[in-house]
Scaffold this motif. Structure first.
Motif, PDB file in Angstrom:
ATOM      1  N   ALA A  27       6.112 -65.851   3.655  1.00 15.21           N
ATOM      2  CA  ALA A  27       7.137 -64.906   4.485  1.00 15.21           C
ATOM      3  C   ALA A  27       7.932 -65.778   5.433  1.00 15.21           C
ATOM      4  CB  ALA A  27       6.641 -63.791   4.926  1.00 15.21           C
ATOM      5  N   PHE A  28       6.880 -66.736   6.098  1.00 14.61           N
ATOM      6  CA  PHE A  28       7.183 -67.661   7.139  1.00 14.61           C
ATOM      7  C   PHE A  28       6.912 -69.077   6.647  1.00 14.61           C
ATOM      8  CE2 PHE A  28       6.468 -63.548   9.132  1.00 14.61           C
ATOM      9  CZ  PHE A  28       7.762 -63.505   9.782  1.00 14.61           C
ATOM     10  N   THR A  29       7.729 -69.934   6.971  1.00 17.60           N
ATOM     11  CA  THR A  29       7.357 -71.427   6.756  1.00 17.60           C
ATOM     12  C   THR A  29       6.143 -71.887   7.357  1.00 17.60           C
ATOM     13  OG1 THR A  29       8.635 -72.217   8.594  1.00 17.60           O
ATOM     14  CG2 THR A  29       9.852 -71.932   6.514  1.00 17.60           C
ATOM     15  N   ASP A  30       5.491 -71.210   8.342  1.00 18.55           N
ATOM     16  CA  ASP A  30       4.135 -71.553   8.917  1.00 18.55           C
ATOM     17  C   ASP A  30       3.188 -70.872   8.563  1.00 18.55           C
ATOM     18  OD1 ASP A  30       5.112 -69.785  10.430  1.00 18.55           O
ATOM     19  OD2 ASP A  30       4.975 -70.858  12.559  1.00 18.55           O
ATOM     20  N   MET A  31       3.104 -70.400   7.527  1.00 21.19           N
ATOM     21  CA  MET A  31       2.086 -69.245   7.036  1.00 21.19           C
ATOM     22  C   MET A  31       0.598 -69.524   7.168  1.00 21.19           C
ATOM     23  SD  MET A  31       2.967 -65.977   6.796  1.00 21.19           S
ATOM     24  CE  MET A  31       1.477 -65.257   5.833  1.00 21.19           C
ATOM     25  N   TYR A  32       0.786 -71.040   6.761  1.00 20.17           N
ATOM     26  CA  TYR A  32      -0.676 -72.000   6.772  1.00 20.17           C
ATOM     27  C   TYR A  32      -1.288 -71.678   8.112  1.00 20.17           C
ATOM     28  CZ  TYR A  32       1.883 -75.287   9.366  1.00 20.17           C
ATOM     29  OH  TYR A  32       2.868 -75.816  10.488  1.00 20.17           O
ATOM     30  N   ALA A  33      -0.654 -71.433   9.137  1.00 22.16           N
ATOM     31  CA  ALA A  33      -1.313 -71.484  10.475  1.00 22.16           C
ATOM     32  C   ALA A  33      -1.632 -70.060  10.855  1.00 22.16           C
ATOM     33  CB  ALA A  33      -0.055 -71.903  11.463  1.00 22.16           C
ATOM     34  N   VAL A  34      -1.368 -68.865  10.040  1.00 26.54           N
ATOM     35  CA  VAL A  34      -1.759 -67.690  10.434  1.00 26.54           C
ATOM     36  C   VAL A  34      -3.353 -67.554  10.194  1.00 26.54           C
ATOM     37  CG1 VAL A  34      -1.419 -65.205   9.762  1.00 26.54           C
ATOM     38  CG2 VAL A  34       0.512 -66.694  10.015  1.00 26.54           C
ATOM     39  N   SER A  35      -4.064 -66.931  11.106  1.00 27.62           N
ATOM     40  CA  SER A  35      -5.611 -66.620  10.956  1.00 27.62           C
ATOM     41  C   SER A  35      -5.604 -65.843   9.686  1.00 27.62           C
ATOM     42  CB  SER A  35      -5.985 -66.199  12.228  1.00 27.62           C
ATOM     43  OG  SER A  35      -5.858 -67.073  13.384  1.00 27.62           O
ATOM     44  N   VAL A  95      -0.756 -61.824  24.431  1.00 26.97           N
ATOM     45  CA  VAL A  95      -0.671 -61.661  23.234  1.00 26.97           C
ATOM     46  C   VAL A  95      -0.301 -62.504  22.414  1.00 26.97           C
ATOM     47  CG1 VAL A  95       0.859 -59.698  23.152  1.00 26.97           C
ATOM     48  CG2 VAL A  95      -0.922 -59.546  21.774  1.00 26.97           C
ATOM     49  N   THR A  96      -0.759 -62.977  21.191  1.00 26.83           N
ATOM     50  CA  THR A  96      -0.142 -63.705  20.269  1.00 26.83           C
ATOM     51  C   THR A  96       0.806 -62.877  19.384  1.00 26.83           C
ATOM     52  OG1 THR A  96      -1.865 -63.856  18.752  1.00 26.83           O
ATOM     53  CG2 THR A  96      -1.793 -65.440  20.315  1.00 26.83           C
ATOM     54  N   ARG A  97       1.501 -63.524  18.640  1.00 27.15           N
ATOM     55  CA  ARG A  97       2.445 -62.874  17.620  1.00 27.15           C
ATOM     56  C   ARG A  97       1.294 -62.620  16.532  1.00 27.15           C
ATOM     57  NH1 ARG A  97       7.171 -67.408  17.908  1.00 27.15           N
ATOM     58  NH2 ARG A  97       7.402 -67.188  20.054  1.00 27.15           N
ATOM     59  N   LEU A 135       7.150 -68.471  12.263  1.00 29.31           N
ATOM     60  CA  LEU A 135       6.580 -67.232  13.134  1.00 29.31           C
ATOM     61  C   LEU A 135       6.005 -67.896  14.476  1.00 29.31           C
ATOM     62  CD1 LEU A 135       5.854 -64.284  13.570  1.00 29.31           C
ATOM     63  CD2 LEU A 135       3.806 -64.716  12.150  1.00 29.31           C
ATOM     64  N   GLY A 136       5.332 -68.818  14.553  1.00 29.10           N
ATOM     65  CA  GLY A 136       4.464 -69.270  15.570  1.00 29.10           C
ATOM     66  C   GLY A 136       3.506 -68.360  15.940  1.00 29.10           C
ATOM     67  N   PRO A 137       2.490 -68.168  14.879  1.00 30.60           N
ATOM     68  CA  PRO A 137       1.547 -66.840  15.028  1.00 30.60           C
ATOM     69  C   PRO A 137       0.738 -67.195  16.136  1.00 30.60           C
ATOM     70  CG  PRO A 137       1.022 -68.815  12.898  1.00 30.60           C
ATOM     71  CD  PRO A 137       2.426 -69.042  13.635  1.00 30.60           C
ATOM     72  N   GLN A 138       0.191 -68.333  16.838  1.00 29.60           N
ATOM     73  CA  GLN A 138      -0.686 -68.508  17.900  1.00 29.60           C
ATOM     74  C   GLN A 138       0.285 -68.448  19.438  1.00 29.60           C
ATOM     75  OE1 GLN A 138      -1.724 -70.708  15.224  1.00 29.60           O
ATOM     76  NE2 GLN A 138      -2.847 -68.637  14.682  1.00 29.60           N
ATOM     77  N   GLU A 139       1.704 -68.589  19.201  1.00 27.46           N
ATOM     78  CA  GLU A 139       2.391 -68.544  20.094  1.00 27.46           C
ATOM     79  C   GLU A 139       2.489 -66.964  20.750  1.00 27.46           C
ATOM     80  OE1 GLU A 139       6.320 -70.200  19.746  1.00 27.46           O
ATOM     81  OE2 GLU A 139       5.431 -71.758  18.205  1.00 27.46           O
ATOM     82  N   VAL A 140       2.797 -67.188  22.298  1.00 31.34           N
ATOM     83  CA  VAL A 140       2.728 -65.993  22.874  1.00 31.34           C
ATOM     84  C   VAL A 140       3.904 -64.835  22.686  1.00 31.34           C
ATOM     85  CG1 VAL A 140       3.008 -64.644  25.222  1.00 31.34           C
ATOM     86  CG2 VAL A 140       1.544 -66.643  24.958  1.00 31.34           C
ATOM     87  N   ALA A 141       3.996 -63.684  22.133  1.00 24.97           N
ATOM     88  CA  ALA A 141       4.687 -62.722  21.915  1.00 24.97           C
ATOM     89  C   ALA A 141       5.784 -62.633  23.171  1.00 24.97           C
ATOM     90  CB  ALA A 141       4.410 -61.403  21.131  1.00 24.97           C
ATOM     91  N   SER A 142       6.894 -62.652  23.073  1.00 24.60           N
ATOM     92  CA  SER A 142       7.894 -62.474  24.193  1.00 24.60           C
ATOM     93  C   SER A 142       7.879 -60.868  24.315  1.00 24.60           C
ATOM     94  CB  SER A 142       9.123 -63.111  24.079  1.00 24.60           C
ATOM     95  OG  SER A 142       9.864 -62.362  23.024  1.00 24.60           O
ATOM     96  N   ARG A 143       8.428 -60.427  25.520  1.00 20.12           N
ATOM     97  CA  ARG A 143       8.345 -58.887  25.591  1.00 20.12           C
ATOM     98  C   ARG A 143       9.584 -58.355  24.674  1.00 20.12           C
ATOM     99  NH1 ARG A 143       7.527 -56.076  30.420  1.00 20.12           N
ATOM    100  NH2 ARG A 143       6.579 -57.085  31.870  1.00 20.12           N
ATOM    101  N   ALA A 144      10.601 -59.396  24.336  1.00 23.47           N
ATOM    102  CA  ALA A 144      11.789 -58.998  23.720  1.00 23.47           C
ATOM    103  C   ALA A 144      11.337 -58.956  22.143  1.00 23.47           C
ATOM    104  CB  ALA A 144      12.873 -59.996  23.632  1.00 23.47           C
ATOM    105  N   GLN A 145      10.372 -59.666  21.691  1.00 25.36           N
ATOM    106  CA  GLN A 145      10.024 -59.781  20.318  1.00 25.36           C
ATOM    107  C   GLN A 145       8.923 -58.451  20.260  1.00 25.36           C
ATOM    108  OE1 GLN A 145       8.134 -63.681  20.436  1.00 25.36           O
ATOM    109  NE2 GLN A 145       9.588 -64.345  19.304  1.00 25.36           N
ATOM    110  N   THR A 156      -1.154 -57.647  13.990  1.00 23.65           N
ATOM    111  CA  THR A 156      -2.055 -57.002  13.460  1.00 23.65           C
ATOM    112  C   THR A 156      -2.409 -55.471  14.281  1.00 23.65           C
ATOM    113  OG1 THR A 156      -3.433 -59.218  13.167  1.00 23.65           O
ATOM    114  CG2 THR A 156      -4.706 -57.216  13.315  1.00 23.65           C
ATOM    115  N   MET A 157      -2.085 -55.520  15.342  1.00 26.09           N
ATOM    116  CA  MET A 157      -1.988 -54.124  16.024  1.00 26.09           C
ATOM    117  C   MET A 157      -0.921 -53.173  15.420  1.00 26.09           C
ATOM    118  SD  MET A 157      -3.346 -54.906  20.093  1.00 26.09           S
ATOM    119  CE  MET A 157      -2.181 -56.196  20.447  1.00 26.09           C
ATOM    120  N   VAL A 158       0.211 -53.772  15.258  1.00 23.19           N
ATOM    121  CA  VAL A 158       1.325 -52.712  14.746  1.00 23.19           C
ATOM    122  C   VAL A 158       0.937 -52.346  13.307  1.00 23.19           C
ATOM    123  CG1 VAL A 158       3.748 -52.904  14.164  1.00 23.19           C
ATOM    124  CG2 VAL A 158       3.145 -53.791  16.167  1.00 23.19           C
TER     125      VAL A 158
END
Length: 141
Positions: free
Chosen positions: A82-90, A53-55, A115-125, A60-62
């Motif tokens: 909100a994040f410096t890479d908002m341009y990368a958010v779908s 699951v990506t970040r 945020l790294g929106p397309q990066e995998v969300a870690s268990r901790a995140q 979106t689910m939350v």
């Protein structure tokens, strides 16, 4: 999310083409999430069993579960950068990401504000975001 918000529905059925085994341990959770409107799956009719699951997908689910449980959370008037890479958010995830960031729920940026929106969300995140939303003032459990 389904367990946290007591959304398990033993009568739920799943329409995703890769979630067909009703005896699989995950079936009822995915079916319940689909019925509650938490997930719409992928554009090809699958859920994505076995995919990470990506970040932005997590956000979106939350966001959807928070809204379905009566939490007033909105991107209106929030910082759209909100994040410096908002341009990368779908596009589909922009409102959830902005709203959750503004609410302090999506507090998972790195030291550079990404945020790294397309990066995998870690268990901790994932644990942190679920904890944050389940303890957000006004949430109906």
């Amino acid at each position: 999310l389904v367990n946290t918000f007591n959304l398990v529905d033993m009568t739920a059925t799943c329409s995703f083409s890769d979630v067909t085994d009703k005896n699989a341990w995950y079936y009822i959770y995915i079916a319940s999430a689909e019925k509650a409107g938490i997930t719409n799956g992928r554009g090809d009719g699958t859920f994505g069993i076995g995919d990470n699951v990506t970040r932005e997908e997590m956000a979106t689910m939350v966001y959807r579960v928070a809204r379905s449980r009566g939490l007033t959370i909105s991107a209106i008037g929030a910082n759209v950068n909100a994040f410096t890479d908002m341009y990368a958010v779908s596009d589909y995830a922009k409102e959830p990401v902005v709203a959750l960031a503004a609410a302090g729920v999506l507090d998972i940026s790195d030291a550079y504000g990404r945020l790294g929106p397309q990066e995998v969300a870690s268990r901790a995140q994932a644990a942190l975001v679920i904890y944050n939303i389940s303890n957000f003032t006004g949430i109906k459990k």
